[in-house]
Design a protein around this motif. Structure first.
Motif, mmCIF file in Angstrom:
data_model
loop_
_atom_site.group_PDB
_atom_site.id
_atom_site.type_symbol
_atom_site.label_atom_id
_atom_site.label_comp_id
_atom_site.label_asym_id
_atom_site.label_seq_id
_atom_site.Cartn_x
_atom_site.Cartn_y
_atom_site.Cartn_z
ATOM 1 N N UNK A 78 72.825 -25.971 41.977
ATOM 2 C CA UNK A 78 74.216 -25.740 41.576
ATOM 3 C C UNK A 78 75.074 -26.973 41.847
ATOM 4 N N UNK A 79 74.865 -27.627 42.996
ATOM 5 C CA UNK A 79 75.639 -28.834 43.299
ATOM 6 C C UNK A 79 75.353 -29.933 42.280
ATOM 7 N N UNK A 80 74.075 -30.076 41.899
ATOM 8 C CA UNK A 80 73.733 -31.083 40.891
ATOM 9 C C UNK A 80 74.417 -30.789 39.564
ATOM 10 N N UNK A 81 74.421 -29.524 39.151
ATOM 11 C CA UNK A 81 75.046 -29.155 37.881
ATOM 12 C C UNK A 81 76.545 -29.434 37.911
ATOM 13 N N UNK A 82 77.188 -29.033 39.017
ATOM 14 C CA UNK A 82 78.639 -29.249 39.130
ATOM 15 C C UNK A 82 78.951 -30.744 39.163
ATOM 16 N N UNK A 83 78.159 -31.509 39.933
ATOM 17 C CA UNK A 83 78.394 -32.950 39.998
ATOM 18 C C UNK A 83 78.219 -33.601 38.629
ATOM 19 N N UNK A 84 77.222 -33.161 37.905
ATOM 20 C CA UNK A 84 76.988 -33.696 36.560
ATOM 21 C C UNK A 84 78.147 -33.358 35.633
ATOM 22 N N UNK A 85 78.628 -32.114 35.708
ATOM 23 C CA UNK A 85 79.731 -31.676 34.860
ATOM 24 C C UNK A 85 81.018 -32.407 35.234
ATOM 25 N N UNK A 86 81.297 -32.538 36.544
ATOM 26 C CA UNK A 86 82.497 -33.253 36.973
ATOM 27 C C UNK A 86 82.446 -34.726 36.577
ATOM 28 N N UNK A 87 81.257 -35.326 36.705
ATOM 29 C CA UNK A 87 81.129 -36.722 36.316
ATOM 30 C C UNK A 87 81.410 -36.928 34.834
ATOM 31 N N UNK A 88 80.967 -35.982 34.006
ATOM 32 C CA UNK A 88 81.216 -36.094 32.560
ATOM 33 C C UNK A 88 82.706 -35.993 32.261
ATOM 34 N N UNK A 89 83.421 -35.076 32.948
ATOM 35 C CA UNK A 89 84.858 -34.920 32.710
ATOM 36 C C UNK A 89 85.637 -36.121 33.239
ATOM 37 N N UNK A 90 85.252 -36.607 34.441
ATOM 38 C CA UNK A 90 85.984 -37.739 35.032
ATOM 39 C C UNK A 90 85.817 -39.013 34.211
#
Length: 613
Positions: free
Chosen positions: A53-65
């Motif tokens: 879950x942390x990897x998915x969230x980090x990946x999603x946040x990185x794409x938005x940022x």
């Protein structure tokens, strides 16, 4: 009778109490084991999925940022500010559209467009598409409303024009303190679902209302985790956030809360397996990311633990019973062993004499087999050497021709030298003597080939150069090729190949195969032979091809039999291919024969490559 009956009743009562105690203990142990193993399995599953879950969230946040700062940067461009101040400037509209199109391509975004203060789109990166945004009003979108308040607008929705899911960033375009409009950039998030769909777990992202808009399970998309009020559904439809999509409900049922972020839930169907649901907030976007992991692995672990505990408990009970029974039978076994020992000693004495005699006969047979094997090996070596001598006899006519030419030339040069010396023409006589020396060296090379070919094998399998073996074999059969005017084609690899073989025996095999090919093409108008070498799966593959009439299909099964030949008696006794087959077999290789589709025969030799590492 009364005493015996009472004693029997007491024994039966003890057995019943023992059975009840054993059964009760088993039930208690299984309950404790199941509870303990389930807790451990849930903790392990939670830790594993928390990491995912942390990897998915980090990946999603990185794409938005990665895209978050771009609208703010675009809003400072004077080209956008000037056009909002002078929207009727026809010359600058094309330049602005091209600029937005370029920015959109460089940023790898879905769409980039400029809106005025009333929400009308006045420039867009898709200005040349079939359905451009120019002239459309998106004032109802929350991201535009946030931008007009001077904030960074963020919003996820289906595109009202493209009907594609995307995340919108909007930033106000100012002239000093006045907000003239907003620049919007839309990005698509399809890659997340594709990249995470291979995992066993299901990943979903919900909006602030709890509606799923990103999911690795297509059936869950645009459904809420819990029932929504009618007012919430009306607000979603009025904002056109998900277009005409029907907002359904998964009806998640909470069963066991493990922590603030983890709980066991059922997806609305009691017949299906429960799931471990983990939740993590994304406060910047107002989202929640969930992961659902089936408890199948937990149930499987619990079942295994229960099975292991039951087996262990039953094994302990059986062990206790075994020890008890064993104590009763030890004395009986000791008596039986004493009797068996006596019988065994008597039988051993009887069998010892038989075994001694059989052993003597066996040693004699072994010695006889050893001598027979040694004689067989010696006979085989003599057959190989005899085959060489036969091949030498067959090559004698070509070798005589090779030797007669230099001998005649030597005689001519000697006569010339003697006449020139008589006339005191020493320089010319010296040149004739030099020619005699060169011809003598040529004859020595021809005779050395015969010496190499006739030498005996060492019998050892070692690493040898395949190219060198082929060259030595061709030197031996060279006179035959020349005498019969047979062309030789070679297809050899550029790099040096080393194989595990006996060099002399491998040369003998190649000489036999090439000689047979020469005999096969002798009646053809155009005669050629080809040697092709390749490698495959640790093997060197040597193919000898010819353009002769080929092999009769009826003879293919007998061609390697001893004394089988289709040639005349002066050409051989039919041992060449049989000996070659045995030689290759001793080198752990294979030799096969067949016919080519284009005509002619092909002999294929496979032998192990040497490991030079």
């Amino acid at each position: 009778m009364d005493i015996k009956f009472a004693h029997f009743s007491i024994k039966k009562s003890h057995r019943q109490l023992l059975l009840v105690g054993v059964t009760s203990s088993l039930i208690l142990i299984l309950w404790l084991t199941g509870h303990w193993s389930r807790q451990i399995a849930l903790e392990n599953l939670q830790q594993q999925n928390q990491h995912q879950l942390r990897l998915f969230v980090a990946n999603l946040q990185g794409q938005l940022e990665k895209y978050e700062f771009l609208p703010e940067l675009l809003a400072t461009n004077t080209l956008l500010i000037n056009f909002l101040q002078h929207p009727n400037d026809v010359k600058s509209i094309t330049a602005l559209n091209r600029y937005l199109e370029t920015i959109n391509k460089v940023a790898n975004a879905s769409d980039t467009y400029l809106m005025n203060a009333e929400g009308w789109t006045i420039a867009a990166s898709n200005w040349l598409s079939e359905r451009p945004f120019i002239g459309r009003n998106f004032a109802y979108r929350p991201y535009f409303q946030e931008a007009m308040k001077g904030k960074l607008g963020r919003y996820f929705a289906l595109g009202s024009t493209s009907n594609k899911r995307g995340y919108y960033f909007a930033y106000p375009v100012r002239d000093k303190q006045e907000i003239l409009g907003a620049v919007v950039m839309k990005i698509e998030l399809l890659g997340f679902e594709e990249s995470w769909s291979a995992f066993k777990e299901e990943f979903v992202v919900t909006d602030p209302d709890g509606v799923i808009f990103i999911s690795t399970n297509d059936e869950w998309r645009y459904k809420s985790l819990y029932p929504l009020n009618k007012s919430v559904i009306d607000r979603i439809h009025s904002s056109r956030r998900y277009g005409n999509a029907r907002i359904g409900t998964l009806s998640v049922v909470n069963k066991d809360r493990l922590s603030e972020q983890a709980q066991v839930v059922n997806m609305g169907d009691p017949r299906k397996s429960d799931h471990l649901m983990l939740v993590q907030d994304m406060p910047e976007a107002g989202w929640q990311v969930h992961t659902f992991a089936s408890l199948g692995v937990v149930n499987s672990q619990v079942l295994k633990s229960l099975l292991f505990a039951a087996i262990l408990y039953i094994a302990i009970v059986l062990l206790v019973l075994y020890v008890y029974q064993r104590g009763r039978r030890i004395k009986e076994r000791e008596r039986f062993e004493r009797r068996a020992k006596q019988v065994l000693e008597r039988r051993v004495k009887e069998r010892t004499a038989d075994l001694t005699a059989a052993n003597i006969r066996l040693l004699r047979e072994i010695e006889e087999h050893r001598r027979t094997d040694e004689t067989l090996r010696q006979t085989q070596d003599e057959l190989i050497q005899a085959a060489k001598m036969a091949a030498l006899g067959q090559m004698s006519s070509g070798i005589n021709h090779e030797l007669n030419q230099p001998l005649a030339a030597i005689r001519s040069y000697a006569d010339n030298a003697r006449a020139l010396l008589a006339r005191d023409r020493q320089d010319e006589a010296s040149w004739n003597l030099e020619q005699i020396g060169e011809l003598t060296e040529r004859m020595a090379k021809i005779s050395s080939q015969l010496k190499v070919f006739s030498r005996k094998t060492s019998g050892q399998i070692v690493s040898v150069s395949l190219q060198a073996v082929i060259e030595n074999a061709l030197k031996i059969v060279g006179p035959q090729l020349k005498d019969t005017e047979t062309e030789l084609h070679r297809k050899l690899p550029q790099e040096e190949l080393y194989v595990m073989s006996d060099m002399v025996q491998l040369e003998q095999v190649l000489v036999n195969l090439i000689t047979n090919a020469v005999h096969a093409v002798e009646l053809q108008a155009e005669r050629w032979i080809q040697i092709a070498v390749s490698t495959k799966q640790g093997k060197a593959i040597i193919e000898i091809l010819d353009n002769g009439p080929g092999i009769d299909p009826e003879n293919l099964g007998r061609i390697f039999d001893p004394f089988f030949t289709t040639k005349s008696e002066e050409r051989g006794l039919g041992l060449g291919l049989s000996i070659s087959y045995r030689i290759v077999e001793m080198m752990h290789g294979t030799l096969t024969a067949g016919n080519r589709e284009q005509g002619g025969a092909v002999f294929t030799l496979q032998i192990d490559l040497a490991d030079l590492n």
